[in-house]
Scaffold this motif. Structure first.
Motif, PDB file in Angstrom:
ATOM      1  N   THR A  97      12.134  50.973 -43.999  1.00 47.47           N
ATOM      2  CA  THR A  97      11.367  49.980 -44.756  1.00 47.47           C
ATOM      3  C   THR A  97      10.145  49.542 -43.953  1.00 47.47           C
ATOM      4  O   THR A  97      10.106  49.631 -42.724  1.00 47.47           O
ATOM      5  N   ALA A  98       9.231  49.022 -44.684  1.00 50.19           N
ATOM      6  CA  ALA A  98       8.026  48.503 -44.034  1.00 50.19           C
ATOM      7  C   ALA A  98       8.360  47.161 -43.401  1.00 50.19           C
ATOM      8  O   ALA A  98       9.290  46.471 -43.814  1.00 50.19           O
ATOM      9  N   PRO A  99       7.623  46.769 -42.405  1.00 46.08           N
ATOM     10  CA  PRO A  99       7.881  45.476 -41.783  1.00 46.08           C
ATOM     11  C   PRO A  99       7.716  44.338 -42.785  1.00 46.08           C
ATOM     12  O   PRO A  99       6.782  44.310 -43.583  1.00 46.08           O
ATOM     13  N   GLY A 100       8.738  43.421 -42.796  1.00 42.63           N
ATOM     14  CA  GLY A 100       8.711  42.276 -43.698  1.00 42.63           C
ATOM     15  C   GLY A 100       9.370  42.535 -45.034  1.00 42.63           C
ATOM     16  O   GLY A 100       9.582  41.606 -45.805  1.00 42.63           O
ATOM     17  N   ASP A 101       9.724  43.774 -45.367  1.00 41.79           N
ATOM     18  CA  ASP A 101      10.399  44.085 -46.632  1.00 41.79           C
ATOM     19  C   ASP A 101      11.924  43.972 -46.455  1.00 41.79           C
ATOM     20  O   ASP A 101      12.447  44.003 -45.347  1.00 41.79           O
ATOM     21  N   THR A 102      12.613  43.867 -47.582  1.00 39.65           N
ATOM     22  CA  THR A 102      14.070  43.795 -47.559  1.00 39.65           C
ATOM     23  C   THR A 102      14.646  45.189 -47.365  1.00 39.65           C
ATOM     24  O   THR A 102      14.238  46.147 -48.028  1.00 39.65           O
TER      25      THR A 102
END
Length: 167
Positions: free
Chosen positions: A18-23
């Motif tokens: 996942t991308a940083p900050g995503d769930t």
């Protein structure tokens, strides 16, 4: 920071990254799966643990309480021998010696003309409904062997009455 990708990094990332900050969806799915799996294994363990008690209860065994206590001992002490003993005790039919002995005692009391004893509950023991033995039995006077004196002996009960009393 600049938005360029490093030349050694792949241009297509797998779904689970996942991308940083995503769930993190995969982590949430695995947490729910782990919770359901732990609850399912716990329920399976408890169902298996209470198997001897359920067998004894379903077949109305006299030793049901002993099987239940052995199950609790196995649960709290983690000694599996108690569970195995409870399972064996739940599967074995212990013969009921008390009921025939009580019936014999009541029949002997009736034959002797004594009042029936009180049961453990406090009610008087009921005589068998099918019994047709007379209240007072006639006696026969039979002379003893070699002597002229007569001995009083109870008269023989007809075989039909004996059969009904034993049924």
């Amino acid at each position: 920071m600049n938005g360029t990708i490093h030349p050694a990094a792949p241009h297509h990332l797998p779904v689970f990254i996942t991308a940083p900050g995503d769930t993190d969806v995969l982590m949430v799915i695995m947490a729910v799966f782990l919770l359901v799996a732990v609850l399912a294994v716990g329920l399976l363990f408890l169902r298996l643990h209470t198997l001897p008690e359920r067998i004894a209860h379903r077949s109305h065994k006299l030793q049901f309480e002993i099987v239940a206590v052995l199950g609790l001992l196995a649960l709290f002490t983690h000694m599996h021998i108690f569970w195995v003993l409870g399972l064996l005790l739940a599967l074995i039919d212990i013969p009921d010696f008390g009921t025939p002995l009580r019936r014999m005692a009541r029949a002997l009391e009736r034959l002797a003309g004594m009042a029936p004893e009180e049961d453990a509950v406090g009610a008087t023991a009921e005589p068998d409904r099918g019994s047709s033995l007379p209240e007072s039995r006639p006696t026969l006077v039979v002379p003893a062997e070699g002597e002229g004196d007569a001995i009083e002996r109870p008269a023989a009960v007809a075989s039909a009455q004996k059969e009904r009393a034993n049924a």
